[in-house]
Design a protein around this motif. Structure first.
Motif: not given
Length: 99
Positions: A29, A35, A37, A39, A41-43
């Motif tokens: 990030d 980390s 992800d 999903t 979809k994390k930015s």
């Protein structure tokens, strides 16, 4: 019926292209935290690894994500990654055999 395009991504360890659903996304990030992800979809900047325990172990041995994200990671991240990939691989095998 029109066929849907399957999104392909490159496995950062092996360099092979695979469908996005068969890979795990690791993200850094804007604060520099790396980390898993779950999903997808994390930015942030993402890199992908296959759902294969041996490839995750190879990533740990070669410190692949440290090189990709230009940061230092402790072994706990790689241990969590190996455990997560092992879980995903077991689920994949379980549900593919049931069909």
């Amino acid at each position: 019926m029109k066929k849907r395009k399957i999104p392909m991504r490159k496995d950062i360890v092996t360099g092979e292209m695979a469908p996005k659903k068969e890979l795990v996304r690791i993200v850094r990030d804007s604060d520099g935290h790396v980390s898993i992800d779950e999903t997808g979809k994390k930015s942030g900047r993402g890199a992908y690894i296959s759902i294969n325990v041996e490839i995750a172990r190879k990533a740990k041995a070669e410190h692949t994500f440290e090189k990709v994200f230009s940061t230092t990671l402790d072994d706990n991240f790689y241990d969590d990654l190996i455990a997560y990939v092992d879980h995903k691989q077991a689920r994949k095998e379980l549900f593919e055999d049931g069909q």
